[in-house]
Design a protein around this motif. Structure first.
Motif, PDB file in Angstrom:
ATOM      1  N   GLY A  83       0.820  -1.138  -0.100  1.00 40.53           N
ATOM      2  CA  GLY A  83      -0.182  -0.003  -0.177  1.00 40.53           C
ATOM      3  C   GLY A  83       0.853   1.356   0.105  1.00 40.53           C
ATOM      4  N   ALA A  84       0.467   2.002   0.995  1.00 41.24           N
ATOM      5  CA  ALA A  84       1.155   3.642   1.298  1.00 41.24           C
ATOM      6  C   ALA A  84       2.636   3.265   1.948  1.00 41.24           C
ATOM      7  CB  ALA A  84       0.253   4.476   1.430  1.00 41.24           C
ATOM      8  N   GLY A  85       2.850   2.215   2.556  1.00 42.98           N
ATOM      9  CA  GLY A  85       3.985   2.521   3.227  1.00 42.98           C
ATOM     10  C   GLY A  85       3.575   1.935   4.730  1.00 42.98           C
ATOM     11  N   GLY A  86       4.046   2.786   5.566  1.00 47.85           N
ATOM     12  CA  GLY A  86       3.587   2.733   6.916  1.00 47.85           C
ATOM     13  C   GLY A  86       4.469   1.653   7.546  1.00 47.85           C
ATOM     14  N   GLU A  87       3.761   1.074   8.599  1.00 44.16           N
ATOM     15  CA  GLU A  87       4.603   0.011   9.253  1.00 44.16           C
ATOM     16  C   GLU A  87       4.915  -1.364   8.589  1.00 44.16           C
ATOM     17  OE1 GLU A  87       3.528   3.057  11.732  1.00 44.16           O
ATOM     18  OE2 GLU A  87       2.240   1.817  10.593  1.00 44.16           O
ATOM     19  N   PHE A  88       4.336  -1.490   7.450  1.00 47.38           N
ATOM     20  CA  PHE A  88       4.112  -2.687   6.510  1.00 47.38           C
ATOM     21  C   PHE A  88       5.351  -2.888   5.762  1.00 47.38           C
ATOM     22  CE2 PHE A  88      -0.151  -2.298   8.310  1.00 47.38           C
ATOM     23  CZ  PHE A  88      -0.286  -3.556   8.716  1.00 47.38           C
ATOM     24  N   GLY A  89       6.296  -1.963   5.635  1.00 39.09           N
ATOM     25  CA  GLY A  89       7.216  -1.731   4.649  1.00 39.09           C
ATOM     26  C   GLY A  89       7.093  -0.761   3.637  1.00 39.09           C
ATOM     27  N   GLY A  90       7.938  -0.643   2.675  1.00 37.53           N
ATOM     28  CA  GLY A  90       7.913   0.542   1.769  1.00 37.53           C
ATOM     29  C   GLY A  90       8.803   1.740   2.725  1.00 37.53           C
ATOM     30  N   LYS A 105      10.354   4.485   0.414  1.00 37.89           N
ATOM     31  CA  LYS A 105       9.582   5.205   0.036  1.00 37.89           C
ATOM     32  C   LYS A 105       9.470   6.861   0.396  1.00 37.89           C
ATOM     33  CE  LYS A 105       5.631   4.248  -1.974  1.00 37.89           C
ATOM     34  NZ  LYS A 105       4.314   3.996  -2.176  1.00 37.89           N
ATOM     35  N   PRO A 106       9.527   7.893  -0.415  1.00 38.85           N
ATOM     36  CA  PRO A 106       9.499   9.275   0.138  1.00 38.85           C
ATOM     37  C   PRO A 106       8.327   9.522   0.958  1.00 38.85           C
ATOM     38  CG  PRO A 106       9.461   9.264  -2.250  1.00 38.85           C
ATOM     39  CD  PRO A 106       9.520   7.686  -1.746  1.00 38.85           C
ATOM     40  N   LYS A 107       8.377  10.029   2.091  1.00 42.93           N
ATOM     41  CA  LYS A 107       7.023  10.658   2.839  1.00 42.93           C
ATOM     42  C   LYS A 107       6.884  11.795   2.498  1.00 42.93           C
ATOM     43  CE  LYS A 107       6.932   6.343   5.082  1.00 42.93           C
ATOM     44  NZ  LYS A 107       5.869   5.586   5.085  1.00 42.93           N
ATOM     45  N   ILE A 108       5.595  12.287   2.783  1.00 41.17           N
ATOM     46  CA  ILE A 108       5.365  13.329   2.394  1.00 41.17           C
ATOM     47  C   ILE A 108       4.848  14.241   3.666  1.00 41.17           C
ATOM     48  CG2 ILE A 108       4.123  13.014   0.307  1.00 41.17           C
ATOM     49  CD1 ILE A 108       1.435  12.875   1.546  1.00 41.17           C
ATOM     50  N   ALA A 129       0.221  16.524   2.419  1.00 42.87           N
ATOM     51  CA  ALA A 129      -0.927  15.739   2.520  1.00 42.87           C
ATOM     52  C   ALA A 129      -2.427  16.545   2.404  1.00 42.87           C
ATOM     53  CB  ALA A 129      -1.046  14.721   3.733  1.00 42.87           C
ATOM     54  N   GLY A 130      -2.195  17.720   2.996  1.00 45.94           N
ATOM     55  CA  GLY A 130      -3.270  18.676   3.133  1.00 45.94           C
ATOM     56  C   GLY A 130      -3.600  19.199   1.678  1.00 45.94           C
ATOM     57  N   TRP A 131      -2.637  19.484   0.932  1.00 48.18           N
ATOM     58  CA  TRP A 131      -2.773  19.776  -0.466  1.00 48.18           C
ATOM     59  C   TRP A 131      -3.498  18.754  -1.253  1.00 48.18           C
ATOM     60  CZ3 TRP A 131      -2.773  23.945  -3.245  1.00 48.18           C
ATOM     61  CH2 TRP A 131      -2.737  24.004  -4.867  1.00 48.18           C
ATOM     62  N   ASN A 132      -3.297  17.624  -1.012  1.00 49.92           N
ATOM     63  CA  ASN A 132      -4.046  16.393  -1.719  1.00 49.92           C
ATOM     64  C   ASN A 132      -5.260  16.343  -1.447  1.00 49.92           C
ATOM     65  OD1 ASN A 132      -1.955  14.404  -3.383  1.00 49.92           O
ATOM     66  ND2 ASN A 132      -0.748  15.198  -1.569  1.00 49.92           N
ATOM     67  N   VAL A 133      -5.546  16.559   0.164  1.00 50.67           N
ATOM     68  CA  VAL A 133      -6.941  16.460   0.330  1.00 50.67           C
ATOM     69  C   VAL A 133      -7.812  17.592  -0.155  1.00 50.67           C
ATOM     70  CG1 VAL A 133      -8.433  16.512   2.620  1.00 50.67           C
ATOM     71  CG2 VAL A 133      -6.506  14.958   2.648  1.00 50.67           C
ATOM     72  N   THR A 134      -7.099  18.794   0.006  1.00 49.42           N
ATOM     73  CA  THR A 134      -7.907  19.868  -0.552  1.00 49.42           C
ATOM     74  C   THR A 134      -8.267  19.988  -2.117  1.00 49.42           C
ATOM     75  OG1 THR A 134      -6.526  21.222   0.848  1.00 49.42           O
ATOM     76  CG2 THR A 134      -7.554  22.393  -1.043  1.00 49.42           C
ATOM     77  N   ASN A 135      -7.300  19.224  -2.877  1.00 51.39           N
ATOM     78  CA  ASN A 135      -7.698  19.104  -4.352  1.00 51.39           C
ATOM     79  C   ASN A 135      -8.615  17.984  -4.623  1.00 51.39           C
ATOM     80  OD1 ASN A 135      -5.368  20.661  -5.372  1.00 51.39           O
ATOM     81  ND2 ASN A 135      -4.035  19.213  -5.394  1.00 51.39           N
ATOM     82  N   ALA A 136      -8.854  17.052  -3.770  1.00 51.46           N
ATOM     83  CA  ALA A 136      -9.970  16.207  -3.734  1.00 51.46           C
ATOM     84  C   ALA A 136     -11.226  16.646  -3.421  1.00 51.46           C
ATOM     85  CB  ALA A 136      -9.618  14.942  -2.708  1.00 51.46           C
ATOM     86  N   MET A 194       2.730   9.721   5.337  1.00 47.83           N
ATOM     87  CA  MET A 194       2.914  11.060   5.917  1.00 47.83           C
ATOM     88  C   MET A 194       4.139  10.804   6.864  1.00 47.83           C
ATOM     89  SD  MET A 194      -0.665  12.677   7.093  1.00 47.83           S
ATOM     90  CE  MET A 194       0.042  14.210   7.973  1.00 47.83           C
ATOM     91  N   GLN A 195       5.052  11.742   6.795  1.00 49.68           N
ATOM     92  CA  GLN A 195       6.298  11.654   7.675  1.00 49.68           C
ATOM     93  C   GLN A 195       5.875  11.783   9.191  1.00 49.68           C
ATOM     94  OE1 GLN A 195       8.738  14.903   6.520  1.00 49.68           O
ATOM     95  NE2 GLN A 195       9.204  14.392   4.546  1.00 49.68           N
ATOM     96  N   GLN A 196       4.879  12.323   9.720  1.00 48.66           N
ATOM     97  CA  GLN A 196       4.531  12.673  10.829  1.00 48.66           C
ATOM     98  C   GLN A 196       2.955  12.210  10.819  1.00 48.66           C
ATOM     99  OE1 GLN A 196       6.307  12.981  13.746  1.00 48.66           O
ATOM    100  NE2 GLN A 196       8.170  13.343  12.208  1.00 48.66           N
ATOM    101  N   PRO A 197       2.820  10.796  11.012  1.00 44.88           N
ATOM    102  CA  PRO A 197       1.178  10.335  11.080  1.00 44.88           C
ATOM    103  C   PRO A 197       0.316  11.131  12.269  1.00 44.88           C
ATOM    104  CG  PRO A 197       2.513   8.737  10.703  1.00 44.88           C
ATOM    105  CD  PRO A 197       3.388   9.717  10.867  1.00 44.88           C
ATOM    106  N   SER A 198       1.140  11.525  13.246  1.00 44.02           N
ATOM    107  CA  SER A 198       0.438  12.126  14.459  1.00 44.02           C
ATOM    108  C   SER A 198      -0.199  13.654  13.898  1.00 44.02           C
ATOM    109  CB  SER A 198       1.497  12.494  15.469  1.00 44.02           C
ATOM    110  OG  SER A 198       2.590  13.268  14.980  1.00 44.02           O
ATOM    111  N   GLU A 199       0.106  14.013  12.706  1.00 46.21           N
ATOM    112  CA  GLU A 199      -0.222  15.367  12.287  1.00 46.21           C
ATOM    113  C   GLU A 199      -1.473  15.238  11.560  1.00 46.21           C
ATOM    114  OE1 GLU A 199       3.254  17.300  10.193  1.00 46.21           O
ATOM    115  OE2 GLU A 199       4.110  17.667  12.037  1.00 46.21           O
ATOM    116  N   PHE A 200      -1.965  14.035  11.412  1.00 47.54           N
ATOM    117  CA  PHE A 200      -3.011  13.880  10.576  1.00 47.54           C
ATOM    118  C   PHE A 200      -4.348  14.457  10.809  1.00 47.54           C
ATOM    119  CE2 PHE A 200      -6.824  11.324   9.373  1.00 47.54           C
ATOM    120  CZ  PHE A 200      -6.902  11.309   7.960  1.00 47.54           C
ATOM    121  N   HIS A 201      -4.601  14.809  12.147  1.00 49.19           N
ATOM    122  CA  HIS A 201      -5.816  15.041  12.604  1.00 49.19           C
ATOM    123  C   HIS A 201      -5.722  16.507  12.501  1.00 49.19           C
ATOM    124  CE1 HIS A 201      -7.636  11.719  15.566  1.00 49.19           C
ATOM    125  NE2 HIS A 201      -7.159  11.258  14.472  1.00 49.19           N
TER     126      HIS A 201
END
Length: 526
Positions: free
Chosen positions: A104-111, A114-117, A122-129, A331-338
């Motif tokens: 998938g997107a990486g995270g704790e499962f590997g990858g 891969k470069p993190k954002i 991430a907010g820019w992607n959500v805004t575009n959506a 995300m580089q810092q998943p804690s910033e998702f909220h």
């Protein structure tokens, strides 16, 4: 004698160690920690089959690594008794540090390579959506809902922000040490976990079907709006709306040859620039007519028959839950998702509300399904050309995502595949696979020709799949997976969202369908 005894004791210790590691690894596999398959992530349409494997009984083999080559000269030999998970007893997967091991997107499962954002990216992607071209249908929602329509824009933003957060919460569980760890990495994995153990793949199939419907309907809407805008931009030309839709589809036919998202990503900046120009031109014209704004037309009444359609339009404009698990995992810092979800949805709420209100105040009861059709002829042609460019540049992403979901669900699941693979041994797309992709493009054209109603289609899609993916399923999954840890107010919010979302979904779907039938009959009579 002492040497022989020491050798036997060593063999016994090794066997015990191997069995212990196998049991521990089996336990972790059932918790969701297992080796990844080499699949390319496709943004918000990624399909995950981790849960299927360990629910159907993951086959684990203890591979004897003593004496085996390590792959790289000079590399440290593997630890004795190392365990590798395999599919069907095949060759072992690459080690955890390999670039080929990627879920998938990486995270704790590997990858991890891969470069993190960042949170801003991430907010820019959500805004575009959630602030795409479909905001052009929001003034039409205000036409049938008045101030209640404005309230609904705010309410939908709050609810979609909340359900996005609880959906991500379903990706995590506590391990034996009390640490919160990521054990799932996609919407499909969450759905499968909720339906396990009796129906381990049912949830994933439901989500896949909803994803395909929403993605294909999005493609249809792009073709519809392209034909509609070109027809209204050049009414003097002897070209019908259907003919413009055919021309647009001819331009989009090369999408059938897409193999990855690299080519698609090049269009994102152009889409953003086109959308920026469109919004500036529309708002500038509305502000130039501020003295004539019809404040008295904005009332608290609602059109009982057409307002449910407005609900679907508003909900569809906020749809982003499909790709949030992949985005959070990158995300580089998943804690910033909220925090990222908060400011993106606040910004979307403010901008959508102002855009819808200002546009409606300018044209009042004459507001059309696509607000740019209300502009004067000279300005309308320029704005609509930018809008058509954005629609055509936006089409490849949902089309490619829909193709990926279909291929992974029907053609790339090994023994579970319904049809043979679309790709040959050399990685090239087979002729019949290309034919199916072209057929999907043609299908979107046929739907756009026979149902050329932008607002009604948008309301139907929002009521059917938008409400399901944004309201119903996240709240249901949250209750199912985290029931024991939820506080009473969280349970109340989830139940309330599920009930309200269900009512709005059914009502909007029925009225949108009635509107389409009525519009079809009217066109047939004409």
């Amino acid at each position: 004698m002492a040497t022989l005894l020491r050798s036997k004791l060593s063999n016994v210790a090794t066997t015990v160690s191997n069995k212990s590691q196998a049991k521990v690894s089996g336990m972790f596999a059932r918790m969701g920690f297992q080796a990844a398959t080499d699949e390319e992530a496709v943004g918000f349409a990624h399909c995950d089959d981790l849960d299927f494997e360990h629910r159907q009984g993951l086959q684990m083999d203890i591979l004897k690594t003593e004496g085996e080559p390590c792959g790289d000269e000079g590399a440290e030999p593997p630890v004795e008794g190392d365990i590798h998970y395999q599919r069907g007893g095949g060759a072992p997967l690459p080690p955890s540090g390999s670039k080929d091991q990627n879920v998938g997107a990486g995270g704790e499962f590997g990858g991890h390579d891969k470069p993190k954002i960042t949170a801003w990216e991430a907010g820019w992607n959500v805004t575009n959506a959630i602030q795409g071209m479909f905001v052009l249908g929001l003034p039409y929602a205000i036409l049938h809902g008045g101030y209640l329509g404005l309230f609904l824009i705010i309410f939908a933003a709050v609810v979609c922000c909340y359900t996005g957060k609880i959906l991500i919460a379903c990706l995590y569980e506590e391990n034996e040490d009390g640490e919160v760890v990521r054990v799932r990495d996609s919407y499909v994995a969450i759905a499968n976990a909720c339906c396990a153990p009796r129906f381990p793949t049912l949830g994933g199939r439901v989500v896949n079907v909803a994803q395909i419907i929403e993605l294909v309907m999005t493609c249809i809407l792009y073709v519809v709006v392209s034909g509609n805008l070109m027809y209204n931009s050049f009414p003097g030309l002897p070209v019908s709306q259907k003919s413009w839709s055919i021309i647009a589809t001819a331009v989009l036919l090369p999408c059938a040859f897409l193999k990855n998202l690299k080519a698609v990503s090049k269009f994102s900046l152009l889409c953003t620039l086109a959308h920026f120009v469109i919004n500036i031109l529309v708002i500038a014209y509305c502000l130039s007519r501020a003295r004539d704004w019809a404040w008295e037309k904005v009332k608290f009444y609602i059109d009982v028959k057409k307002f449910p359609i407005s609900i679907g339009i508003i909900v569809f404009s906020y749809t982003s839950q499909i790709f949030l698990p992949s985005l959070e995992g990158n995300m580089q810092q998943p804690s910033e998702f909220h925090c990222m979800m908060n400011w993106t949805h606040i910004a979307a709420c403010v901008l959508k509300g102002l855009f819808a209100l200002v546009a409606y105040l300018t044209w009042a009861d004459e507001t059309k399904e696509v607000i740019t059709d209300n502009l004067p002829g000279s300005i309308r042609a320029v704005v609509n050309i930018f809008l058509v460019a954005k629609a055509l540049l936006s089409y490849p992403l949902p089309f490619f995502a829909a193709v990926e979901v279909l291929e992974k669900s029907l053609f790339q699941e090994g023994s579970r595949a319904f049809f043979p693979g679309c790709y040959g041994g050399d990685g090239r797309l087979k002729s019949w696979g290309l034919t199916l992709r072209c057929a999907l493009v043609v299908f979107t054209l046929l739907m756009a020709i026979y149902v050329p109603h932008f607002a009604l289609l948008m309301g139907l899609t929002g009521s059917l799949t938008g409400a399901g993916l944004c309201f119903l399923l996240p709240s249901l999954f949250h209750l199912r997976l985290l029931w024991r840890k939820l506080l009473w107010h969280q349970v109340f919010f989830d139940v309330a969202i599920f009930v309200i979302g269900g009512i709005c979904s059914v009502s909007g779907f029925v009225h949108s369908l009635e509107g389409l039938i009525e519009a079809y009959r009217t066109n047939a009579e004409d």
